[in-house]
Enzyme design. Sequence first.
Site, short mmCIF file in Angstrom:
data_model
loop_
_atom_site.label_atom_id
_atom_site.label_comp_id
_atom_site.label_asym_id
_atom_site.label_seq_id
_atom_site.Cartn_x
_atom_site.Cartn_y
_atom_site.Cartn_z
N GLN A 95 0.85 -1.20 0.00
CA GLN A 95 0.00 0.00 0.00
C GLN A 95 0.88 1.25 0.00
OE1 GLN A 95 -2.71 0.25 3.35
NE2 GLN A 95 -3.85 1.96 2.44
N HIS A 101 -8.61 1.79 -0.39
CA HIS A 101 -9.14 1.85 -1.76
C HIS A 101 -9.14 0.46 -2.37
CE1 HIS A 101 -4.83 2.69 -1.76
NE2 HIS A 101 -4.76 2.03 -2.91
#
Length: 115
Positions: A95, A101
Amino acid sequence: MTDSCIFCKIISGEAKATVVYRDEQVIAFRDIHPVAPTHILIVPNKHVESVSTLESEDEPLIGHLFTVASQLANEEGISKGGYRLITNTGVDGGQTVPHLHLHLIGGRRMRYPMG
Ligand code: AMP
Protein backbone atom coordinates in the site's frame (compact mmCIF):
# COMPACT_ATOMS: atom_id res chain seq x y z
CA MET A 1 -10.42 14.47 5.82
CA THR A 2 -6.67 14.39 6.37
CA ASP A 3 -4.75 17.43 5.13
CA SER A 4 -1.83 15.50 3.65
CA CYS A 5 -3.86 12.72 2.01
CA ILE A 6 -3.95 12.89 -1.80
CA PHE A 7 -7.20 10.90 -1.96
CA CYS A 8 -8.86 13.25 0.56
CA LYS A 9 -7.76 16.13 -1.68
CA ILE A 10 -9.36 14.43 -4.71
CA ILE A 11 -12.56 13.87 -2.70
CA SER A 12 -12.69 17.54 -1.65
CA GLY A 13 -11.92 18.74 -5.19
CA GLU A 14 -8.60 20.30 -4.15
CA ALA A 15 -6.70 17.86 -6.41
CA LYS A 16 -7.75 16.81 -9.91
CA ALA A 17 -8.57 13.28 -11.03
CA THR A 18 -10.57 11.62 -13.79
CA VAL A 19 -13.66 10.88 -11.74
CA VAL A 20 -15.94 8.19 -13.18
CA TYR A 21 -18.42 7.87 -10.28
CA ARG A 22 -19.28 9.50 -6.99
CA ASP A 23 -22.04 9.35 -4.40
CA GLU A 24 -22.43 10.19 -0.71
CA GLN A 25 -20.21 7.27 0.36
CA VAL A 26 -17.55 6.75 -2.29
CA ILE A 27 -15.65 8.26 -5.19
CA ALA A 28 -14.12 6.35 -8.13
CA PHE A 29 -11.43 7.73 -10.42
CA ARG A 30 -8.91 6.41 -12.93
CA ASP A 31 -5.50 5.42 -11.55
CA ILE A 32 -2.79 7.86 -12.61
CA HIS A 33 -0.47 4.93 -13.50
CA PRO A 34 -2.81 2.33 -15.03
CA VAL A 35 -1.54 -1.25 -15.21
CA ALA A 36 -4.33 -2.43 -17.53
CA PRO A 37 -6.84 -0.88 -19.99
CA THR A 38 -9.26 -0.42 -17.06
CA HIS A 39 -7.69 0.65 -13.77
CA ILE A 40 -10.09 2.46 -11.48
CA LEU A 41 -9.70 3.21 -7.76
CA ILE A 42 -12.84 3.03 -5.63
CA VAL A 43 -12.32 5.06 -2.48
CA PRO A 44 -14.52 5.75 0.57
CA ASN A 45 -15.19 9.46 1.14
CA LYS A 46 -14.47 8.80 4.81
CA HIS A 47 -10.73 8.66 5.57
CA VAL A 48 -10.13 5.05 6.63
CA GLU A 49 -6.41 4.27 6.55
CA SER A 50 -6.58 0.62 5.50
CA VAL A 51 -8.35 -2.70 6.06
CA SER A 52 -6.34 -2.91 9.31
CA THR A 53 -8.17 0.08 10.80
CA LEU A 54 -11.69 -0.89 9.72
CA GLU A 55 -14.38 -0.94 12.40
CA SER A 56 -17.56 -2.99 12.46
CA GLU A 57 -19.61 0.12 11.63
CA ASP A 58 -17.73 0.25 8.27
CA GLU A 59 -19.22 -3.04 7.03
CA PRO A 60 -21.99 -1.43 4.91
CA LEU A 61 -19.40 0.91 3.38
CA ILE A 62 -17.19 -2.02 2.34
CA GLY A 63 -20.17 -3.76 0.80
CA HIS A 64 -20.92 -0.58 -1.13
CA LEU A 65 -17.35 -0.41 -2.49
CA PHE A 66 -17.87 -3.86 -4.05
CA THR A 67 -21.30 -2.98 -5.44
CA VAL A 68 -19.85 0.12 -7.09
CA ALA A 69 -16.94 -1.97 -8.43
CA SER A 70 -19.42 -4.38 -10.01
CA GLN A 71 -21.40 -1.51 -11.56
CA LEU A 72 -18.27 0.15 -12.95
CA ALA A 73 -17.02 -3.17 -14.36
CA ASN A 74 -20.32 -3.44 -16.23
CA GLU A 75 -19.96 0.10 -17.56
CA GLU A 76 -16.36 -0.59 -18.63
CA GLY A 77 -17.52 -3.71 -20.51
CA ILE A 78 -15.24 -6.07 -18.56
CA SER A 79 -17.81 -8.02 -16.52
CA LYS A 80 -18.11 -10.91 -18.96
CA GLY A 81 -14.36 -11.38 -19.42
CA GLY A 82 -13.60 -10.88 -15.75
CA TYR A 83 -11.41 -8.57 -13.73
CA ARG A 84 -9.41 -8.32 -10.54
CA LEU A 85 -10.18 -6.38 -7.32
CA ILE A 86 -7.21 -5.65 -5.07
CA THR A 87 -6.85 -3.93 -1.71
CA ASN A 88 -3.22 -3.57 -0.70
CA THR A 89 -2.82 -3.24 3.06
CA GLY A 90 0.18 -1.75 4.85
CA VAL A 91 3.81 -1.66 3.80
CA ASP A 92 4.24 -5.40 3.25
CA GLY A 93 0.95 -5.42 1.32
CA GLY A 94 2.33 -2.83 -1.08
CA GLN A 95 0.00 0.00 0.00
CA THR A 96 1.44 3.36 -1.04
CA VAL A 97 -1.54 5.64 -0.33
CA PRO A 98 -2.77 5.28 3.27
CA HIS A 99 -6.46 5.81 2.44
CA LEU A 100 -8.38 2.55 1.90
CA HIS A 101 -9.14 1.85 -1.76
CA LEU A 102 -10.16 -0.94 -4.07
CA HIS A 103 -8.31 -1.31 -7.38
CA LEU A 104 -10.62 -2.42 -10.23
CA ILE A 105 -8.28 -3.80 -12.90
CA GLY A 106 -9.33 -5.40 -16.16
CA GLY A 107 -9.41 -5.35 -19.93
CA ARG A 108 -6.62 -7.93 -20.27
CA ARG A 109 -5.89 -11.40 -18.92
CA MET A 110 -4.45 -11.16 -15.40
CA ARG A 111 -1.26 -12.99 -14.49
CA TYR A 112 -1.17 -15.63 -11.78
CA PRO A 113 0.17 -16.47 -9.21
CA MET A 114 -0.06 -13.11 -7.49
CA GLY A 115 2.71 -11.63 -5.39
P1 AMP B 1 -1.67 1.36 -3.48
O1 AMP B 1 -0.23 1.23 -3.88
O2 AMP B 1 -2.43 0.08 -3.42
O3 AMP B 1 -1.80 2.18 -2.22
O4 AMP B 1 -2.37 2.16 -4.66
C1 AMP B 1 -2.26 3.55 -4.79
C2 AMP B 1 -2.58 3.86 -6.21
O5 AMP B 1 -2.92 5.23 -6.28
C3 AMP B 1 -1.43 3.63 -7.19
O6 AMP B 1 -1.82 2.68 -8.18
C4 AMP B 1 -1.16 5.01 -7.77
O7 AMP B 1 -0.83 4.97 -9.13
C5 AMP B 1 -2.49 5.71 -7.52
N1 AMP B 1 -2.42 7.15 -7.39
C6 AMP B 1 -1.59 7.86 -6.59
N2 AMP B 1 -1.85 9.18 -6.71
C7 AMP B 1 -2.87 9.30 -7.59
C8 AMP B 1 -3.60 10.40 -8.14
N3 AMP B 1 -3.30 11.67 -7.80
N4 AMP B 1 -4.58 10.15 -9.02
C9 AMP B 1 -4.88 8.88 -9.38
N5 AMP B 1 -4.25 7.81 -8.90
C10 AMP B 1 -3.25 8.00 -8.02
